[in-house]
Structures are given as structure tokens and as C-alpha cells.
Design a protein around this motif. Structure first.
Motif, PDB file in Angstrom:
ATOM      1  N   THR A   7       0.811  -1.218   0.000  1.00 47.46           N
ATOM      2  CA  THR A   7       0.000   0.000   0.000  1.00 47.46           C
ATOM      3  C   THR A   7       0.843   1.266   0.000  1.00 47.46           C
ATOM      4  N   GLN A   8       1.923   1.272   0.770  1.00 47.15           N
ATOM      5  CA  GLN A   8       2.701   2.508   0.920  1.00 47.15           C
ATOM      6  C   GLN A   8       3.260   2.997  -0.409  1.00 47.15           C
ATOM      7  N   ASP A   9       3.721   2.083  -1.257  1.00 46.39           N
ATOM      8  CA  ASP A   9       4.244   2.488  -2.566  1.00 46.39           C
ATOM      9  C   ASP A   9       3.132   3.009  -3.470  1.00 46.39           C
ATOM     10  N   VAL A  10       1.989   2.338  -3.447  1.00 43.71           N
ATOM     11  CA  VAL A  10       0.867   2.750  -4.293  1.00 43.71           C
ATOM     12  C   VAL A  10       0.354   4.124  -3.876  1.00 43.71           C
ATOM     13  N   ILE A  11       0.159   4.312  -2.587  1.00 42.14           N
ATOM     14  CA  ILE A  11      -0.360   5.588  -2.107  1.00 42.14           C
ATOM     15  C   ILE A  11       0.626   6.719  -2.390  1.00 42.14           C
ATOM     16  N   ALA A  12       1.917   6.456  -2.246  1.00 44.00           N
ATOM     17  CA  ALA A  12       2.917   7.482  -2.572  1.00 44.00           C
ATOM     18  C   ALA A  12       2.796   7.888  -4.036  1.00 44.00           C
ATOM     19  N   ALA A  13       2.579   6.926  -4.919  1.00 41.47           N
ATOM     20  CA  ALA A  13       2.428   7.223  -6.345  1.00 41.47           C
ATOM     21  C   ALA A  13       1.144   8.000  -6.621  1.00 41.47           C
ATOM     22  N   VAL A  14       0.063   7.634  -5.946  1.00 39.16           N
ATOM     23  CA  VAL A  14      -1.209   8.325  -6.136  1.00 39.16           C
ATOM     24  C   VAL A  14      -1.099   9.781  -5.696  1.00 39.16           C
ATOM     25  N   LEU A  15      -0.501  10.010  -4.528  1.00 43.70           N
ATOM     26  CA  LEU A  15      -0.365  11.377  -4.029  1.00 43.70           C
ATOM     27  C   LEU A  15       0.603  12.204  -4.870  1.00 43.70           C
ATOM     28  N   LYS A  16       1.581  11.563  -5.475  1.00 44.32           N
ATOM     29  CA  LYS A  16       2.483  12.279  -6.388  1.00 44.32           C
ATOM     30  C   LYS A  16       1.715  12.741  -7.623  1.00 44.32           C
ATOM     31  N   ALA A  17       0.818  11.889  -8.111  1.00 38.48           N
ATOM     32  CA  ALA A  17       0.016  12.239  -9.284  1.00 38.48           C
ATOM     33  C   ALA A  17      -1.035  13.284  -8.968  1.00 38.48           C
ATOM     34  N   ASN A  18      -1.580  13.245  -7.751  1.00 36.95           N
ATOM     35  CA  ASN A  18      -2.646  14.175  -7.364  1.00 36.95           C
ATOM     36  C   ASN A  18      -2.488  14.519  -5.890  1.00 36.95           C
ATOM     37  N   PRO A  19      -1.673  15.541  -5.568  1.00 35.85           N
ATOM     38  CA  PRO A  19      -1.409  15.866  -4.160  1.00 35.85           C
ATOM     39  C   PRO A  19      -2.649  16.271  -3.374  1.00 35.85           C
ATOM     40  N   GLY A  20      -3.716  16.658  -4.054  1.00 34.68           N
ATOM     41  CA  GLY A  20      -4.914  17.106  -3.353  1.00 34.68           C
ATOM     42  C   GLY A  20      -5.935  16.022  -3.090  1.00 34.68           C
ATOM     43  N   ILE A  21      -5.668  14.803  -3.531  1.00 34.77           N
ATOM     44  CA  ILE A  21      -6.632  13.721  -3.358  1.00 34.77           C
ATOM     45  C   ILE A  21      -6.676  13.300  -1.889  1.00 34.77           C
ATOM     46  N   LYS A  22      -7.818  12.801  -1.454  1.00 37.27           N
ATOM     47  CA  LYS A  22      -7.967  12.340  -0.075  1.00 37.27           C
ATOM     48  C   LYS A  22      -7.883  10.813  -0.059  1.00 37.27           C
ATOM     49  N   ILE A  23      -7.088  10.293   0.880  1.00 41.12           N
ATOM     50  CA  ILE A  23      -6.821   8.858   0.953  1.00 41.12           C
ATOM     51  C   ILE A  23      -7.385   8.285   2.249  1.00 41.12           C
ATOM     52  N   LEU A  24      -8.211   7.257   2.104  1.00 41.35           N
ATOM     53  CA  LEU A  24      -8.694   6.488   3.254  1.00 41.35           C
ATOM     54  C   LEU A  24      -8.063   5.109   3.142  1.00 41.35           C
ATOM     55  N   ASP A  25      -7.021   4.866   3.924  1.00 41.81           N
ATOM     56  CA  ASP A  25      -6.277   3.613   3.801  1.00 41.81           C
ATOM     57  C   ASP A  25      -6.750   2.614   4.849  1.00 41.81           C
ATOM     58  N   MET A  26      -7.208   1.451   4.379  1.00 38.83           N
ATOM     59  CA  MET A  26      -7.690   0.412   5.292  1.00 38.83           C
ATOM     60  C   MET A  26      -6.624  -0.637   5.588  1.00 38.83           C
ATOM     61  N   SER A  27      -5.427  -0.461   5.031  1.00 41.52           N
ATOM     62  CA  SER A  27      -4.331  -1.383   5.344  1.00 41.52           C
ATOM     63  C   SER A  27      -3.645  -0.934   6.629  1.00 41.52           C
ATOM     64  N   ALA A  28      -2.593  -1.653   7.005  1.00 41.46           N
ATOM     65  CA  ALA A  28      -1.862  -1.325   8.232  1.00 41.46           C
ATOM     66  C   ALA A  28      -0.657  -0.424   7.989  1.00 41.46           C
ATOM     67  N   ASP A  29      -0.429   0.000   6.743  1.00 39.94           N
ATOM     68  CA  ASP A  29       0.848   0.624   6.405  1.00 39.94           C
ATOM     69  C   ASP A  29       1.106   1.974   7.050  1.00 39.94           C
ATOM     70  N   PHE A  30       0.073   2.693   7.465  1.00 38.82           N
ATOM     71  CA  PHE A  30       0.285   4.026   8.020  1.00 38.82           C
ATOM     72  C   PHE A  30      -0.279   4.176   9.435  1.00 38.82           C
ATOM     73  N   ARG A  31      -0.607   3.072  10.079  1.00 36.89           N
ATOM     74  CA  ARG A  31      -1.239   3.164  11.400  1.00 36.89           C
ATOM     75  C   ARG A  31      -0.255   3.453  12.521  1.00 36.89           C
ATOM     76  N   LEU A  32       0.963   2.973  12.403  1.00 39.75           N
ATOM     77  CA  LEU A  32       1.946   3.148  13.475  1.00 39.75           C
ATOM     78  C   LEU A  32       2.737   4.428  13.241  1.00 39.75           C
ATOM     79  N   ARG A  33       2.792   5.267  14.245  1.00 37.41           N
ATOM     80  CA  ARG A  33       3.438   6.569  14.095  1.00 37.41           C
ATOM     81  C   ARG A  33       4.959   6.476  14.120  1.00 37.41           C
ATOM     82  N   ASP A  34       5.486   5.444  14.747  1.00 39.96           N
ATOM     83  CA  ASP A  34       6.923   5.313  14.932  1.00 39.96           C
ATOM     84  C   ASP A  34       7.530   4.420  13.850  1.00 39.96           C
ATOM     85  N   ASN A  35       8.540   4.932  13.129  1.00 42.17           N
ATOM     86  CA  ASN A  35       9.160   4.165  12.055  1.00 42.17           C
ATOM     87  C   ASN A  35       9.799   2.877  12.558  1.00 42.17           C
TER      88      ASN A  35
END
Length: 349
Positions: free
Chosen positions: A83-111
Motif C-alpha cells: 500500500t505505501q508504494d501505491v499511495i505514494a504514487a497516487v499522491l504524487k500524481a494528485n497531491p490534493g486527493i484524499k486517501i482512506l487507507d484500510m491497510s496497516a501501512d500508516f497506522r503506526l506513528r513510529d518508524n
């Protein structure tokens, strides 16, 4: 008539993606403009999910072939790790789009925590830091202002709604929490796995990821925020031979409080909430009470052991535990009434 927002569903061939389509199809402010599933590209949706025969939906395509610049929002049901690679590509193509991610890729704040629990470094750390944890009832204002919302896992949604007000109020010992969690088979995904074959799961109950389930990290992250200090919980998930539904039984130690204090605190915390309901004394939450709906039911009971209590929460793992909560958050992000498209009553029996 207001202009409908154009929404895409990524990973539409999975259970969470299909439930997002089911709910969005009747959302008055949304047009489903693209659906993706790379392994099913070129197929109509009703070939992958026959119950969509009544809907006029776009044909499934590979995500790389979507024109993201013409879309307003994306509901993402892809597996973690991709998911993280796909969402990065989507936001690069359209920085104003809103993303609702149901995967676990962005849930944890700490790298570092992400790398520990998921086995690899995060490939879009700049977006990980931007993402807002999408537990609607606790992060409403930041969700409304976000462009990337990491919707919680189904188990954390149930457990956190049951426990966060109690931990925050210091009514229970945050260092002594046991969560016995059970989910329907859709929680294991739609892929072919031996342990989800009917003959191997249809008449049994099986724990899995004992002591190692990744949702523990989410639960500990958010309860730690409520407690003001790091905490560790005892969390064990189980698969139940039913399609959908989830129930978390939480065993807690009281900190100078009574069971009535716990119930009263939960009632105050959720008195203005649309989807979270505290059961009356003696009423036991059960999965059929919320099946197919975005509602959560929570009950509080005394334990036979002095100084302990039992808090039970139930939800539909595909709705409030996934697609429904994503749409609830999408409503906030676009300034629509929060319950829009989500007021279905539970399907019973």
C-alpha cells in the motif's frame, strides 16, 4: 443538486474493498469512478462479486492505469506492504486527493515500531508521519483536516473504543489488560489458505498469531496515548466459523472504581456518538446485534474475582472495523454529516 465526489476503490476484489463498494453505492454524495484489482483487471465487478449484479460499476483495472488527477478520494483495501508504494504514487500524481487507507501501512506513528512489527523499513516515511490515525470518535478534528487517514484495524477499533475512556479516566490498571478477541473468517482475507478451508475451520475455533499479532501494536500505541505512558497488553485473536462479525472480551483490573463507574464513564464518553452504544446493565453484546452495520455495542460486567471487571465490545469487522469507518472518516474530510451512507440497521437474524 450538489456535485458528487469521484471516488476510487483500490483492492476492490478483497472483502474490505467490496464492502466499501457496497456502502459507497448508496452514498448520496459519491460516484464510484474507478475500481482496481490487478489480478482481475478487465473483469466486471459482478464477475468477481456476483451480488453486485444490480449495480452499474466500472470495470476492474490495474491501479497503474487509473487517471488519479480526475478523482477526489481513494478508499484503499490493498494488503499491507504494498500500500505505501501505491499511495505514494497516487499522491504524487494528485497531491490534493484524499486517501482512506484500510491497510496497516500508516497506522503506526513510529518508524522503528513499523519495522519491528512488519519486518521491513517503511518505504514512505514522510507519508507515515503525515498520516492521521482514523479512530473517528477520538481524532475527529485531525481527520477532518487530513489528506491521508490510516483507518484502524478491526480488533483495535473494538478494543480501543471499549478501553480508551477507562484508561484515560484512570479507572483501570493500564498495565493489567487482557483482550480475548474473536473475528469472522473475512478477517483472514479472501486469499486461499489451508486454515480457512471450510473442512478445516467450519466446525472449530482457532487462535492465531498468539502473542505476536500486529494489531497489538496499534492497541498499545493508542492506549499509551490515553495513559500518558507506554503500556503492554495481553492480546490473543481467534477465528470463528462465521463470515463476518467480531467480539472482544477485555478483562481489566479496577483502580479504586466500581463496575457502575466504568459504565457511567463510557456512557458519558459516547453519549453524543452516533455509532457507539453502551448496553444497559445486564445486556450482553453479541455479533448479530451489529452485523452489516456501522454500530458498536459495549457492555460492562463484574468479574467473579474481586477488583476486576469484564468489558465486551462487538462490531462488524468489515463495516465499523474497516470500510464503514473509512467512509465515516471520508464524510468528515468532505464536511458531510458523519453518518451519511452508514445508517443501515443490523441484519438480524
Amino acid at each position: 443538486m450538489s456535485i458528487k465526489r469521484k471516488v476510487a476503490v483500490l483492492g476492490a476484489s478483497g472483502y474490505t474493498g467490496s464492502d466499501a463498494i457496497r456502502l459507497l453505492a448508496r452514498h448520496p454524495n459519491v460516484e464510484i469512478s474507478a475500481v482496481t484489482a490487478n489480478s482481475h483487471a478487465g473483469k466486471p465487478m459482478n464477475e468477481v462479486f456476483p451480488h453486485f449484479f444490480v449495480l452499474d460499476l466500472p470495470t476492474l483495472v490495474e491501479w497503474e492505469k487509473v487517471d488519479w488527477t480526475r478523482l477526489d478520494a481513494v478508499v484503499c483495501g490493498l494488503p499491507h506492504g504494498t500500500t505505501q508504494d501505491v499511495i505514494a504514487a497516487v499522491l504524487k500524481a494528485n497531491p490534493g486527493i484524499k486517501i482512506l487507507d484500510m491497510s496497516a501501512d500508516f497506522r503506526l506513528r513510529d518508524n522503528a515500531a513499523y519495522a519491528q512489527w512488519y519486518g521491513h523499513e517503511h518505504r514512505a516515511p514522510h507519508l507515515q508521519q503525515e498520516a492521521v490515525y482514523g479512530l473517528t470518535e477520538f481524532y475527529r478534528e485531525t481527520i477532518a483536516a487530513a489528506r491521508l487517514v490510516a483507518c484502524p484495524g478491526c480488533y483495535p477499533t473494538a478494543a480501543l473504543l471499549a478501553l480508551m475512556p477507562l484508561v484515560k479516566a484512570r479507572l483501570i490498571d493500564a498495565g493489567d489488560i487482557v483482550i480475548d478477541a474473536k473475528s469472522g473468517m473475512t478477517g483472514a482475507g479472501r486469499g486461499l489458505k489451508q486454515n480457512t478451508l471450510f473442512s478445516e475451520s467450519g466446525e472449530g475455533l482457532s487462535p492465531y498469531a498468539v502473542g505476536t499479532h500486529r494489531h497489538a501494536a496499534e492497541i498499545e500505541q493508542e492506549l499509551g496515548v490515553a495513559a500518558g505512558a507506554p503500556i503492554t497488553v495481553n492480546f490473543t485473536p481467534h477465528l470463528i466459523p462465521m463470515a463476518r462479525g467480531e467480539l472482544c472480551t477485555c478483562y481489566v483490573r479496577l483502580s479504586g472504581a466500581t463496575v457502575d463507574d466504568l459504565r457511567a464513564t463510557l456512557e458519558r464518553a459516547y453519549r453524543d456518538e452516533i455509532f457507539v452504544h453502551i448496553a444497559k446493565e445486564g445486556v450482553i453484546p453479541q455479533t448479530l446485534n451489529v452485523r452489516g452495520s456501522n454500530y458498536v455495542q459495549i457492555g460492562v460486567f463484574p468479574d467473579r474475582i474481586n477488583g476486576r471487571a469484564i468489558v465486551i465490545a462487538t462490531l462488524d469487522n468489515l463495516v465499523k472495523g474497516s470500510a464503514g469507518q473509512a467512509i465515516q472518516n471520508m464524510n468528515l474530510m468532505f464536511g458531510w454529516p458523519e453518518a451519511t451512507g452508514l445508517e443501515q440497521i443490523a441484519l438480524f437474524p
